[in-house]
Write a protein that holds these residues in place. Structure first.
Motif, mmCIF file in Angstrom:
data_model
loop_
_atom_site.group_PDB
_atom_site.id
_atom_site.type_symbol
_atom_site.label_atom_id
_atom_site.label_comp_id
_atom_site.label_asym_id
_atom_site.label_seq_id
_atom_site.Cartn_x
_atom_site.Cartn_y
_atom_site.Cartn_z
ATOM 1 N N ALA A 256 70.910 29.286 -43.556
ATOM 2 C CA ALA A 256 70.681 29.110 -42.082
ATOM 3 C C ALA A 256 69.173 28.208 -41.974
ATOM 4 O O ALA A 256 69.242 27.449 -41.278
ATOM 5 N N ILE A 257 68.357 28.583 -43.132
ATOM 6 C CA ILE A 257 67.460 27.669 -43.083
ATOM 7 C C ILE A 257 67.362 26.264 -43.342
ATOM 8 O O ILE A 257 66.830 25.346 -42.474
ATOM 9 N N ARG B 130 56.521 28.403 -39.221
ATOM 10 C CA ARG B 130 56.627 29.085 -38.111
ATOM 11 C C ARG B 130 57.729 28.583 -37.066
ATOM 12 O O ARG B 130 58.222 29.376 -36.439
ATOM 13 N N GLN B 131 57.931 27.355 -36.815
ATOM 14 C CA GLN B 131 59.196 26.871 -36.266
ATOM 15 C C GLN B 131 60.396 27.527 -36.840
ATOM 16 O O GLN B 131 61.268 27.906 -35.917
ATOM 17 N N LEU B 132 60.533 27.432 -38.018
ATOM 18 C CA LEU B 132 61.782 27.914 -38.694
ATOM 19 C C LEU B 132 61.828 29.580 -38.523
ATOM 20 O O LEU B 132 63.006 29.944 -37.761
ATOM 21 N N ALA B 133 60.817 30.129 -38.384
ATOM 22 C CA ALA B 133 60.745 31.763 -38.285
ATOM 23 C C ALA B 133 61.087 32.005 -36.696
ATOM 24 O O ALA B 133 62.027 32.650 -36.346
ATOM 25 N N HIS C 52 62.869 29.848 -34.678
ATOM 26 C CA HIS C 52 63.932 29.411 -34.397
ATOM 27 C C HIS C 52 65.226 30.393 -34.922
ATOM 28 O O HIS C 52 66.042 30.601 -34.084
ATOM 29 N N LEU C 53 64.777 31.033 -36.049
ATOM 30 C CA LEU C 53 65.876 31.792 -36.729
ATOM 31 C C LEU C 53 65.872 33.335 -36.444
ATOM 32 O O LEU C 53 66.497 34.165 -36.716
ATOM 33 N N LYS C 54 64.454 33.514 -35.814
ATOM 34 C CA LYS C 54 64.233 34.686 -35.498
ATOM 35 C C LYS C 54 63.958 35.834 -36.694
ATOM 36 O O LYS C 54 64.640 36.997 -36.940
ATOM 37 N N MET C 55 63.224 35.244 -37.698
ATOM 38 C CA MET C 55 63.213 35.868 -38.831
ATOM 39 C C MET C 55 61.468 35.937 -39.048
ATOM 40 O O MET C 55 60.739 35.311 -38.460
ATOM 41 N N VAL C 56 61.201 36.732 -39.872
ATOM 42 C CA VAL C 56 59.622 36.983 -40.314
ATOM 43 C C VAL C 56 59.198 35.837 -41.207
ATOM 44 O O VAL C 56 60.173 35.493 -42.016
ATOM 45 N N ALA C 57 57.960 35.292 -40.738
ATOM 46 C CA ALA C 57 57.575 34.343 -41.403
ATOM 47 C C ALA C 57 57.275 34.248 -43.102
ATOM 48 O O ALA C 57 57.642 33.600 -43.798
ATOM 49 N N ALA C 58 57.215 35.444 -43.443
ATOM 50 C CA ALA C 58 56.841 35.709 -44.907
ATOM 51 C C ALA C 58 58.459 35.496 -45.377
ATOM 52 O O ALA C 58 58.431 35.055 -46.549
ATOM 53 N N ASN C 59 59.320 36.185 -44.829
ATOM 54 C CA ASN C 59 60.679 35.947 -45.437
ATOM 55 C C ASN C 59 60.934 34.538 -45.468
ATOM 56 O O ASN C 59 61.797 33.870 -46.559
#
Length: 175
Positions: free
Chosen positions: A59-60, A74-77, A79-86
């Motif tokens: 997905a990334i 931050r944009q990826l997190a 966009h994907l509705k994921m935690v930035a640390a992950n």
């Protein structure tokens, strides 16, 4: 009676419209929504495993390709509705596999600019034919209007996340 009951022919735009009636249609909708999301995610996971990745890593890669030029964690997190640390963890794994390149963002020296490597482009090109075939099967018979309606409905669900999490935080654990 459920607080979430509605007539399948009416448009539900406010919670007070979902108070009376039979909740069978609503329960069927929720069940199908979860099942569909699970099937899409499992298919992505199984396909990505064939290429040594997790569904999140795949997905990334797709999201980085979507943004075209360099993107940030931050944009990826977002966009994907994921935690930035992950996202950071997965980006580091993908960078170690030489699928992503990280550089200092020219607009913000504190941030990273993440791009696909030539190896990632080759991988995504190899996945394109099977991805198209999978999409053709998963979304067969759906019109552009169907997809727009579902996308808009899902966006409204996503937008309600903060409210839902605040409400859940108020619930005491059952003892």
């Amino acid at each position: 009676m459920s607080l979430y009951a509605f007539n399948a022919t009416q448009t539900v735009s406010r919670p007070e419209l979902m108070v009376k009636g039979n909740d069978v249609a609503f329960r069927h909708f929720v069940s199908n929504l979860f099942a569909a999301a699970d099937i899409v995610w499992r298919a992505r996971g199984r396909l990505s495993q064939k290429f040594g990745m997790t569904a999140n890593q795949f997905a990334i890669l797709l999201a980085v390709r979507h943004f075209g030029t360099g993107t940030s964690v931050r944009q990826l997190a977002d966009h994907l509705k994921m935690v930035a640390a992950n996202v950071t963890k997965e980006v580091n794994i993908l960078a170690a596999q030489q699928l992503l390149a990280k550089a200092t963002d020219p607009r913000d020296s504190r941030a990273l600019s993440i791009t696909l490597t030539p190896k990632a482009y080759r991988l995504l090109r190899a996945l394109l034919p099977i991805s198209r075939e999978i999409n053709d099967i998963q979304y067969q018979g759906m019109t552009a209007a169907d997809m727009s309606t579902i996308s808009n409905a899902c966006a409204r669900i996503v937008e309600s996340e903060d409210q839902i999490l605040r409400l859940i935080a108020k619930v005491d654990a059952w003892k």
